[in-house]
Design a protein around this motif. Structure first.
Motif, mmCIF file in Angstrom:
data_model
loop_
_atom_site.group_PDB
_atom_site.id
_atom_site.type_symbol
_atom_site.label_atom_id
_atom_site.label_comp_id
_atom_site.label_asym_id
_atom_site.label_seq_id
_atom_site.Cartn_x
_atom_site.Cartn_y
_atom_site.Cartn_z
ATOM 1 N N SER A 84 0.844 -1.194 0.000
ATOM 2 C CA SER A 84 0.000 0.000 0.000
ATOM 3 C C SER A 84 0.880 1.246 0.000
ATOM 4 O O SER A 84 2.094 1.177 0.219
ATOM 5 N N GLY A 85 0.251 2.409 -0.207
ATOM 6 C CA GLY A 85 1.012 3.656 -0.194
ATOM 7 C C GLY A 85 1.725 3.884 1.125
ATOM 8 O O GLY A 85 2.901 4.282 1.159
ATOM 9 N N GLY A 86 1.019 3.609 2.231
ATOM 10 C CA GLY A 86 1.644 3.775 3.541
ATOM 11 C C GLY A 86 2.796 2.814 3.762
ATOM 12 O O GLY A 86 3.821 3.168 4.360
ATOM 13 N N MET A 87 2.664 1.588 3.263
ATOM 14 C CA MET A 87 3.727 0.597 3.417
ATOM 15 C C MET A 87 4.947 0.965 2.573
ATOM 16 O O MET A 87 6.084 0.756 2.991
ATOM 17 N N ARG A 88 4.701 1.531 1.404
ATOM 18 C CA ARG A 88 5.833 1.976 0.587
ATOM 19 C C ARG A 88 6.577 3.115 1.281
ATOM 20 O O ARG A 88 7.803 3.199 1.231
ATOM 21 N N LYS A 89 5.812 4.020 1.929
ATOM 22 C CA LYS A 89 6.461 5.106 2.662
ATOM 23 C C LYS A 89 7.266 4.564 3.846
ATOM 24 O O LYS A 89 8.353 5.055 4.159
ATOM 25 N N ARG A 90 6.749 3.545 4.525
ATOM 26 C CA ARG A 90 7.498 2.920 5.615
ATOM 27 C C ARG A 90 8.796 2.306 5.090
ATOM 28 O O ARG A 90 9.840 2.394 5.725
ATOM 29 N N THR A 91 8.699 1.665 3.926
ATOM 30 C CA THR A 91 9.896 1.079 3.324
ATOM 31 C C THR A 91 10.906 2.162 2.987
ATOM 32 O O THR A 91 12.111 2.007 3.236
ATOM 33 N N SER A 92 10.433 3.281 2.423
ATOM 34 C CA SER A 92 11.339 4.397 2.114
ATOM 35 C C SER A 92 11.975 4.957 3.380
ATOM 36 O O SER A 92 13.153 5.344 3.381
ATOM 37 N N LEU A 93 11.198 5.010 4.458
ATOM 38 C CA LEU A 93 11.731 5.498 5.725
ATOM 39 C C LEU A 93 12.827 4.565 6.231
ATOM 40 O O LEU A 93 13.902 5.020 6.653
ATOM 41 N N SER A 100 2.709 13.622 1.775
ATOM 42 C CA SER A 100 1.670 14.449 1.156
ATOM 43 C C SER A 100 0.659 13.640 0.349
ATOM 44 O O SER A 100 -0.487 14.073 0.181
ATOM 45 N N ALA A 101 1.055 12.477 -0.163
ATOM 46 C CA ALA A 101 0.152 11.692 -1.009
ATOM 47 C C ALA A 101 -0.703 10.705 -0.216
ATOM 48 O O ALA A 101 -1.529 10.004 -0.799
ATOM 49 N N LEU A 102 -0.536 10.660 1.100
ATOM 50 C CA LEU A 102 -1.242 9.668 1.911
ATOM 51 C C LEU A 102 -2.573 10.204 2.414
ATOM 52 O O LEU A 102 -2.747 11.410 2.581
ATOM 53 N N ASP A 103 -3.515 9.297 2.685
ATOM 54 C CA ASP A 103 -4.764 9.699 3.317
ATOM 55 C C ASP A 103 -4.470 10.152 4.750
ATOM 56 O O ASP A 103 -3.425 9.822 5.320
ATOM 57 N N ILE A 104 -5.398 10.885 5.346
ATOM 58 C CA ILE A 104 -5.138 11.542 6.630
ATOM 59 C C ILE A 104 -4.834 10.552 7.742
ATOM 60 O O ILE A 104 -3.951 10.793 8.578
ATOM 61 N N GLN A 105 -5.529 9.403 7.767
ATOM 62 C CA GLN A 105 -5.280 8.435 8.836
ATOM 63 C C GLN A 105 -3.876 7.833 8.712
ATOM 64 O O GLN A 105 -3.127 7.768 9.692
ATOM 65 N N THR A 106 -3.519 7.412 7.486
ATOM 66 C CA THR A 106 -2.190 6.834 7.269
ATOM 67 C C THR A 106 -1.113 7.881 7.521
ATOM 68 O O THR A 106 -0.060 7.591 8.086
ATOM 69 N N ARG A 107 -1.403 9.099 7.115
ATOM 70 C CA ARG A 107 -0.441 10.184 7.295
ATOM 71 C C ARG A 107 -0.136 10.400 8.780
ATOM 72 O O ARG A 107 1.026 10.522 9.176
ATOM 73 N N GLN A 108 -1.157 10.428 9.611
ATOM 74 C CA GLN A 108 -0.930 10.643 11.036
ATOM 75 C C GLN A 108 -0.185 9.470 11.668
ATOM 76 O O GLN A 108 0.657 9.673 12.555
ATOM 77 N N LEU A 109 -0.464 8.263 11.213
ATOM 78 C CA LEU A 109 0.289 7.111 11.698
ATOM 79 C C LEU A 109 1.766 7.244 11.349
ATOM 80 O O LEU A 109 2.644 6.990 12.185
ATOM 81 N N MET A 110 2.048 7.644 10.109
ATOM 82 C CA MET A 110 3.436 7.804 9.684
ATOM 83 C C MET A 110 4.122 8.930 10.447
ATOM 84 O O MET A 110 5.293 8.817 10.829
ATOM 85 N N GLU A 111 3.407 10.026 10.679
ATOM 86 C CA GLU A 111 3.990 11.148 11.429
ATOM 87 C C GLU A 111 4.385 10.695 12.835
ATOM 88 O O GLU A 111 5.489 11.027 13.325
#
Length: 270
Positions: free
Chosen positions: A142-151, A169-180
């Protein structure tokens, strides 16, 4: 004796020559002075086109300023900033490599033995919640998982400075807050210096120690700097409803609002 800043941009100006008409020049940022202390989390906000990403590329050593200087822990930056890790806004994963192989890539490039690189990459995938997904390819995440991999790909190299260009910036608000929250938790472990670029003022306040406001371009420059005195650790969702957060948001938006309107009018005119 005062310890040197982790990252120091002094009187940085970046002027570009037009591809279509070499007599035309565009100054993205002008006379920008910006410092990030070791362990400090600094966000830069400003209207679209104000040169935020330009500053990040200068800090990474991917772009040489037209004038001014860049220092890393007191030493002049020459070439690529090898003490920095860069997390891009756009997808940076190699589609032909698994998540594990993507995280290993930087270590392999540095000559780390394969077994050690694999062990470190597996550890970081676990730390970002992807321990069971190392064999997946980017299109299977998923988009959030790809961002986690990039992190994980960025942090596995243990950089002293972390440069982040609107990474969520490309993530939905819930996933974005989890990543933050994940980024804040990982940052709290080692307190690396962070320069974070974002359009989202809420995100900047919720995550940072200090927020720098840039003017509209061309010739963008800092027009405000705010210390974020919210207690840590922070939950980015919960902190946004506190009275002090609201006060800070009003103060920063009071400086930023006119510049956003200027930037919007410039886009309409263009």
């Amino acid at each position: 004796m005062t310890a040197p800043h982790a990252l120091s941009l002094q009187d940085v100006t970046c002027t570009f020559i037009s591809r279509d008409d070499r007599s035309q020049r565009y100054t993205a940022v002008r006379d920008v002075t910006l410092h990030v202390a070791p362990g400090e989390f600094v966000s830069v906000v400003g209207p679209t086109g104000c040169g935020k990403s330009t500053l990040l590329n200068v800090a990474a050593g991917l772009l040489s300023p037209s004038s001014g200087s860049v220092h890393v822990f007191g030493e002049p930056l020459q070439g690529i900033n090898t003490r920095a890790g860069y997390m891009f806004q756009a997808e940076s994963l190699m589609p032909w490599r698994t998540a594990l192989q993507n995280v290993m890539a930087g270590l392999e490039f540095r000559g780390v033995p394969p077994a050690e690189a694999r062990a470190q990459a597996e550890d970081w995938l676990r730390r970002v919640g992807l321990g069971a997904f190392g064999d997946r390819y980017p299109h299977q995440l998923s988009g959030g998982m790809r961002k986690r991999t990039s992190l994980a790909q960025t942090l596995v190299l243990d950089p002293d400075i972390i440069l982040m260009d609107e990474p969520f910036s490309a993530l939905d608000i819930q996933t974005r807050q989890l990543m933050e929250n994940e980024v804040l938790a990982l940052w709290a472990e080692k307190r690396k210096a962070v320069l974070f670029i974002t359009h989202d003022l809420d995100e900047a306040i919720a995550m940072s120690d200090r927020v720098v406001v840039m003017s509209a371009g061309p010739g963008s420059h800092p027009i405000g700097e705010f210390t974020i005195d919210l207690p840590r650790p922070r939950d980015v969702a919960e902190v946004r409803v506190t009275p002090r957060f609201v006060e800070l948001h009003q103060a920063i938006w009071g400086v930023l609002r006119e510049e956003v309107l200027k930037g919007y009018q410039q886009q309409l005119a263009a």
